[in-house]
Design an enzyme around this catalytic site. Structure first.
Site, mmCIF file in Angstrom:
data_model
loop_
_atom_site.group_PDB
_atom_site.id
_atom_site.type_symbol
_atom_site.label_atom_id
_atom_site.label_comp_id
_atom_site.label_asym_id
_atom_site.label_seq_id
_atom_site.Cartn_x
_atom_site.Cartn_y
_atom_site.Cartn_z
ATOM 1 N N LYS A 253 0.829 -1.216 0.000
ATOM 2 C CA LYS A 253 0.000 0.000 0.000
ATOM 3 C C LYS A 253 0.858 1.257 0.000
ATOM 4 C CE LYS A 253 -2.468 2.540 3.645
ATOM 5 N NZ LYS A 253 -1.388 3.242 4.282
ATOM 6 N N ASN A 254 1.824 1.323 0.911
ATOM 7 C CA ASN A 254 2.539 2.594 1.051
ATOM 8 C C ASN A 254 3.519 2.861 -0.088
ATOM 9 O OD1 ASN A 254 1.005 3.278 3.222
ATOM 10 N ND2 ASN A 254 2.514 2.659 4.767
ATOM 11 N N ARG B 71 -9.145 0.113 3.564
ATOM 12 C CA ARG B 71 -8.233 1.100 2.982
ATOM 13 C C ARG B 71 -6.885 0.474 2.638
ATOM 14 N NH1 ARG B 71 -6.665 5.248 6.785
ATOM 15 N NH2 ARG B 71 -5.099 5.396 5.171
ATOM 16 N N ASP C 45 3.698 0.440 12.095
ATOM 17 C CA ASP C 45 2.453 -0.074 11.503
ATOM 18 C C ASP C 45 2.178 -1.529 11.880
ATOM 19 O OD1 ASP C 45 2.124 2.412 10.401
ATOM 20 O OD2 ASP C 45 2.825 1.860 8.409
ATOM 21 N N ARG D 107 0.036 15.400 13.099
ATOM 22 C CA ARG D 107 0.832 14.889 11.973
ATOM 23 C C ARG D 107 1.317 16.101 11.168
ATOM 24 N NH1 ARG D 107 -1.759 9.350 9.538
ATOM 25 N NH2 ARG D 107 0.264 9.321 8.530
ATOM 26 N N CYS E 49 -4.962 8.242 9.102
ATOM 27 C CA CYS E 49 -5.213 7.761 10.466
ATOM 28 C C CYS E 49 -4.841 8.830 11.493
ATOM 29 C CB CYS E 49 -4.404 6.498 10.733
ATOM 30 S SG CYS E 49 -4.840 5.115 9.667
HETATM 31 N N1 EPU Z 1 6.950 14.392 11.165
HETATM 32 C C1 EPU Z 1 7.254 15.700 11.454
HETATM 33 N N2 EPU Z 1 7.209 16.624 10.448
HETATM 34 C C2 EPU Z 1 6.888 16.291 9.180
HETATM 35 C C3 EPU Z 1 6.589 14.949 8.868
HETATM 36 C C4 EPU Z 1 6.620 14.025 9.894
HETATM 37 O O1 EPU Z 1 7.546 16.033 12.603
HETATM 38 O O2 EPU Z 1 6.889 17.172 8.306
HETATM 39 C C5 EPU Z 1 6.988 13.388 12.241
HETATM 40 C C6 EPU Z 1 5.625 12.748 12.498
HETATM 41 O O3 EPU Z 1 4.853 13.525 13.379
HETATM 42 C C7 EPU Z 1 6.011 11.409 13.071
HETATM 43 C C8 EPU Z 1 7.333 11.071 12.340
HETATM 44 O O4 EPU Z 1 7.818 12.312 11.815
HETATM 45 O O5 EPU Z 1 6.272 11.523 14.438
HETATM 46 C C9 EPU Z 1 7.209 10.080 11.213
HETATM 47 O O6 EPU Z 1 6.221 10.483 10.288
HETATM 48 P P1 EPU Z 1 6.307 10.076 8.744
HETATM 49 O O7 EPU Z 1 6.382 11.299 7.933
HETATM 50 O O8 EPU Z 1 7.387 9.055 8.576
HETATM 51 O O9 EPU Z 1 4.899 9.369 8.511
HETATM 52 P P2 EPU Z 1 3.944 9.490 7.239
HETATM 53 O O10 EPU Z 1 4.756 9.619 6.009
HETATM 54 O O11 EPU Z 1 2.863 10.460 7.494
HETATM 55 C C10 EPU Z 1 3.983 6.943 6.680
HETATM 56 C C11 EPU Z 1 2.977 5.857 6.490
HETATM 57 C C12 EPU Z 1 2.370 5.474 7.830
HETATM 58 C C13 EPU Z 1 3.486 5.058 8.786
HETATM 59 C C14 EPU Z 1 4.580 6.128 8.852
HETATM 60 C C15 EPU Z 1 5.789 5.683 9.652
HETATM 61 C C16 EPU Z 1 2.133 6.283 4.266
HETATM 62 C C17 EPU Z 1 1.016 6.752 3.408
HETATM 63 N N3 EPU Z 1 1.934 6.341 5.580
HETATM 64 O O12 EPU Z 1 3.285 8.038 7.247
HETATM 65 O O13 EPU Z 1 1.572 4.349 7.554
HETATM 66 O O14 EPU Z 1 2.964 4.859 10.073
HETATM 67 O O15 EPU Z 1 5.019 6.471 7.538
HETATM 68 O O16 EPU Z 1 6.355 4.537 9.112
HETATM 69 O O17 EPU Z 1 3.170 5.844 3.778
HETATM 70 C C18 EPU Z 1 -0.253 2.885 7.742
HETATM 71 O O18 EPU Z 1 0.073 2.377 6.671
HETATM 72 O O19 EPU Z 1 -1.099 2.361 8.535
HETATM 73 C C19 EPU Z 1 0.364 4.142 8.156
HETATM 74 C C20 EPU Z 1 -0.164 4.928 9.050
#
Ligand code: EPU
Length: 422
Positions: A18-19, A395, A303, A118, A113
């Site tokens: 998915k990701n 999803r 995850d 975020r 989620c």
């Molecule tokens: N963060 C910041 N600033 C930013 C971006 C992130 O402080 O600009 C922080 C977040 O608050 C968090 C950490 O950095 O504490 C990691 O966030 P990340 O950006 O890695 O997460 P994401 O890209 O929003 C993706 C996956 C999530 C998964 C996370 C961590 C996708 C679409 N989503 O989210 O997947 O939990 O990486 O591996 O790729 C899921 O599939 O169930 C899911 C939630």
């Protein structure tokens, strides 16, 4: 509805990640040609992304349910519809992709989620490093650049989303971009492989430093998405929790090493094949409590945190789970407690005292992976567990109930929720 008590046994084929899919679909916006994508998971988030691409005037043809051909030559808008983007996190990748394609974007803040705040400050910082001006003052995120130029990006936190967005924006920028403290998840590597296959020049994905030499000469091609690490991990943990014996096919065992290691520590057997993994528990084997921390890759995936906690609820002794990525990813714990689990949450730490058994109850899928955790809990509980809000599970998991039923799980979908995506 899940009736507990059955051991999972047999084979399950894992779908595409998915990701990775939600990063590769927007990456097609950078290519004025046909991208054929194979092993695309048939899940709601992907269907939603396909709708967004169509709305931007991409030509999208499904060859079968897991293969799609996307031609973004005639895409003529940098402003996707809010109704669609607000429903998922991956929509944030439209910012990087549209910036790369049109040097501008207008995108609403993404959904996804709820794990506490975020933020997207690191995404914005990376676009600015490439010469874009970003304005978030009117509730919509607007980005514009006279010309995107390569730059140096040093992330303050390891972030999957911002790493992907920086890669998307830099792929067609003028000159060299260097991303330091990059995320190393398998889907980062998959996106780099996809873009390189289409003519990009990206090196170092999967390490802390990614170097991208911008090029305008992307071309079409065919690419197969990697298997889903988290779907595979979910079935591994479900097999262990039900004391079953399951062979997972179409996996990359290297991506599952940390999940295997934790299961082995708990006394579960795991054996790797070339592109398969077998997970089983010896008869009458007493499993052991463990401690784990969810961390960025190659750490234990956040995850998979809820699913492993579900498994630990009935393991004798005290286990602990530390959440090292998200501010608040223990909302589902209250649902497990309704089933008799003994879990205390102290900030980012969950302390799990193993109980003899869980008892079926009415619970909620509070988010995608929490939903998977409820299924695992239902499979090991006495009696029947009714799980609501399963649209979260749809999803991200392809045919989840069918896959569990084929392994001997007693799962029935009792109400189909149509959320306007079909
Ligand atoms: N963060 C910041 N600033 C930013 C971006 C992130 O402080 O600009 C922080 C977040 O608050 C968090 C950490 O950095 O504490 C990691 O966030 P990340 O950006 O890695 O997460 P994401 O890209 O929003 C993706 C996956 C999530 C998964 C996370 C961590 C996708 C679409 N989503 O989210 O997947 O939990 O990486 O591996 O790729 C899921 O599939 O169930 C899911 C939630």
């Amino acid at each position: 509805m899940v009736k507990g008590g059955n051991r999972l046994q047999g084979e399950v084929t894992i779908s595409g990640a998915k990701n990775a899919a939600v990063a590769i679909l927007p990456a097609c916006l950078l290519v004025k040609d046909v991208c054929r994508i194979e092993n695309l998971p048939d899940i709601k988030d992907v269907k939603l992304f396909v709708r967004i691409l169509k709305q931007l005037n991409a030509d999208v043809k499904y060859i079968d349910k897991n293969t799609v051909e996307i031609d973004c030559t005639d895409v003529n808008s940098y402003a996707p519809s809010r109704d669609l983007t607000r429903r998922m996190r991956g929509s944030s990748y439209l910012m990087g992709a549209l910036l790369g394609r049109f040097s501008r974007f207008s995108v609403d803040p993404p959904g996804g989620c709820d794990f506490g705040t975020r933020p997207i400050d690191q995404h914005i910082k990376s676009f600015e490093a490439l010469g874009a001006d970003i304005d978030t003052s009117r509730g919509v995120i607007n980005g514009t650049a006279d010309k995107l130029s390569g730059g140096s990006i040093f992330f303050d936190v390891v972030t999957v989303g911002a790493t992907i967005n920086a890669m998307l924006a830099a792929t067609c920028a003028d000159g060299l971009t260097v991303i330091e403290n990059a995320a190393k998840e398998p889907h980062i590597v998959d996106l780099a492989n996809f873009l390189n296959n289409m003519g990009a020049n990206i090196r170092g994905a999967g390490t802390d430093t990614i170097k991208i030499k911008g090029t305008k000469n992307l071309h079409g091609g065919t690419y197969a998405i990697i298997p889903d690490q988290i779907e595979a991990g979910t079935f591994m943990v479900a097999a262990a929790a039900t004391r079953g014996d399951v062979v997972l096919k179409n996996v990359i065992p290297r991506h599952l090493e940390i999940i295997s290691a934790k299961l082995v520590e708990a006394g579960v057997n795991v054996s790797d094949g070339e592109d398969s993994v077998r997970v089983w528990v010896d008869e009458n084997k007493a499993l052991r409590h463990i401690n784990f921390s969810a961390l960025p890759y190659p750490g234990f995936p956040t995850d998979m945190q809820p699913q492993l906690v579900s498994f630990l609820t009935t393991i004798p002794g005290t286990s602990t789970a530390r959440e090292g990525v998200w501010e608040n990813r223990f909302r589902y714990v209250n649902e497990l407690k309704r089933m008799g689990a003994n879990i205390r949450v102290e900030g980012k730490l969950a302390i799990i005292d193993g109980v003899d058994r869980l008892i079926g109850a009415n619970v909620k899928a509070t988010d995608l992976r929490a939903g998977a955790a409820m299924i695992i809990a239902g499979l090991i509980a006495e009696g029947t567990t009714e799980i609501t809000d399963i649209y979260h599970i749809d999803r991200g998991y392809e045919n989840f109930e069918e896959k569990f039923v084929n392994l001997g799980g007693d799962i029935q979908r009792i109400q189909v929720v149509d959320d306007l995506l079909d």
